[in-house]
Design a protein around this motif. Sequence first.
Motif, PDB file in Angstrom:
ATOM      1  N   GLY A 106       0.803  -1.222   0.000  1.00 23.44           N
ATOM      2  CA  GLY A 106       0.000   0.000   0.000  1.00 23.44           C
ATOM      3  C   GLY A 106       0.828   1.261   0.000  1.00 23.44           C
ATOM      4  O   GLY A 106       0.305   2.354   0.143  1.00 23.44           O
ATOM      5  N   GLY A 107       2.140   1.114  -0.165  1.00 22.07           N
ATOM      6  CA  GLY A 107       3.027   2.271  -0.237  1.00 22.07           C
ATOM      7  C   GLY A 107       3.284   2.646  -1.676  1.00 22.07           C
ATOM      8  O   GLY A 107       2.467   2.369  -2.561  1.00 22.07           O
ATOM      9  N   GLU A 108       4.430   3.245  -1.901  1.00 22.34           N
ATOM     10  CA  GLU A 108       4.774   3.672  -3.256  1.00 22.34           C
ATOM     11  C   GLU A 108       6.286   3.697  -3.393  1.00 22.34           C
ATOM     12  O   GLU A 108       7.003   3.893  -2.415  1.00 22.34           O
ATOM     13  CB  GLU A 108       4.200   5.064  -3.515  1.00 22.34           C
ATOM     14  CG  GLU A 108       4.214   5.467  -4.956  1.00 22.34           C
ATOM     15  CD  GLU A 108       3.331   6.674  -5.222  1.00 22.34           C
ATOM     16  OE1 GLU A 108       3.652   7.394  -6.191  1.00 22.34           O
ATOM     17  OE2 GLU A 108       2.360   6.893  -4.497  1.00 22.34           O
ATOM     18  N   TYR A 109       6.765   3.503  -4.612  1.00 21.39           N
ATOM     19  CA  TYR A 109       8.190   3.595  -4.903  1.00 21.39           C
ATOM     20  C   TYR A 109       8.457   4.914  -5.613  1.00 21.39           C
ATOM     21  O   TYR A 109       7.720   5.309  -6.519  1.00 21.39           O
ATOM     22  CB  TYR A 109       8.651   2.428  -5.783  1.00 21.39           C
ATOM     23  CG  TYR A 109      10.080   2.584  -6.228  1.00 21.39           C
ATOM     24  CD1 TYR A 109      11.122   2.350  -5.331  1.00 21.39           C
ATOM     25  CD2 TYR A 109      10.399   3.025  -7.503  1.00 21.39           C
ATOM     26  CE1 TYR A 109      12.446   2.534  -5.711  1.00 21.39           C
ATOM     27  CE2 TYR A 109      11.716   3.203  -7.895  1.00 21.39           C
ATOM     28  CZ  TYR A 109      12.731   2.956  -6.993  1.00 21.39           C
ATOM     29  OH  TYR A 109      14.037   3.142  -7.371  1.00 21.39           O
ATOM     30  N   TYR A 110       9.510   5.595  -5.187  1.00 16.63           N
ATOM     31  CA  TYR A 110       9.936   6.845  -5.805  1.00 16.63           C
ATOM     32  C   TYR A 110      11.384   6.683  -6.249  1.00 16.63           C
ATOM     33  O   TYR A 110      12.184   6.080  -5.546  1.00 16.63           O
ATOM     34  CB  TYR A 110       9.878   8.013  -4.810  1.00 16.63           C
ATOM     35  CG  TYR A 110       8.513   8.273  -4.238  1.00 16.63           C
ATOM     36  CD1 TYR A 110       7.628   9.143  -4.859  1.00 16.63           C
ATOM     37  CD2 TYR A 110       8.115   7.654  -3.062  1.00 16.63           C
ATOM     38  CE1 TYR A 110       6.374   9.391  -4.325  1.00 16.63           C
ATOM     39  CE2 TYR A 110       6.857   7.897  -2.518  1.00 16.63           C
ATOM     40  CZ  TYR A 110       6.005   8.756  -3.152  1.00 16.63           C
ATOM     41  OH  TYR A 110       4.765   8.992  -2.620  1.00 16.63           O
ATOM     42  N   SER A 111      11.714   7.249  -7.379  1.00 19.01           N
ATOM     43  CA  SER A 111      13.084   7.245  -7.863  1.00 19.01           C
ATOM     44  C   SER A 111      13.531   8.692  -7.985  1.00 19.01           C
ATOM     45  O   SER A 111      12.858   9.504  -8.625  1.00 19.01           O
ATOM     46  CB  SER A 111      13.165   6.558  -9.219  1.00 19.01           C
ATOM     47  OG  SER A 111      14.478   6.601  -9.709  1.00 19.01           O
ATOM     48  N   ILE A 112      14.662   9.010  -7.353  1.00 17.86           N
ATOM     49  CA  ILE A 112      15.175  10.375  -7.427  1.00 17.86           C
ATOM     50  C   ILE A 112      16.651  10.331  -7.816  1.00 17.86           C
ATOM     51  O   ILE A 112      17.353   9.380  -7.501  1.00 17.86           O
ATOM     52  CB  ILE A 112      14.989  11.149  -6.105  1.00 17.86           C
ATOM     53  CG1 ILE A 112      15.697  10.464  -4.934  1.00 17.86           C
ATOM     54  CG2 ILE A 112      13.506  11.345  -5.808  1.00 17.86           C
ATOM     55  CD1 ILE A 112      15.643  11.243  -3.633  1.00 17.86           C
TER      56      ILE A 112
END
Length: 147
Positions: A106-112
């Motif tokens: 239920g989370g999310e993946y972020y790429s920075i």
Amino acid sequence: LTSFSTGVYLQQEFTDDASRLYDCIDGLYTDDMTSLYDALYTAVTRTAAQNGAKCVIAFTDGEDNYSNCTAQDVINTAQRYSVPIFIVGVGEVNSYEISGIAEATGGEYYSIGDIGSIMEIYDQIYKQEKELYMIEYRGCRLRVNHQ
């Protein structure tokens, strides 16, 4: 605040003292080993014992190469305790496995590309988690439901 490399290390207990957290974060360094799954598993179980809204936010610059836990162990534990995991991949990261963990919990993946855009991600996570709670009034009872 939990760090991880060849093991999992508690750097700071839960606190609302931001300066203590900043000091701990400033003292962290990266190594070539990554116990990400062990750290996520530990963070989820520690977070589950807390009151209030819960989530785990992890930062990584590499793939897991040192854990005893599997990605599925992490997912099962997070689902059992309803703790979403948000993962921020910094730089060139193979995101297949870790984005799957984030999505399944239920989370999310972020790429920075660099750590400079982290405040925007924090704001998104805060807004998303804040919107998960709904107050419902039925007759004489007030109930709070977590969606």
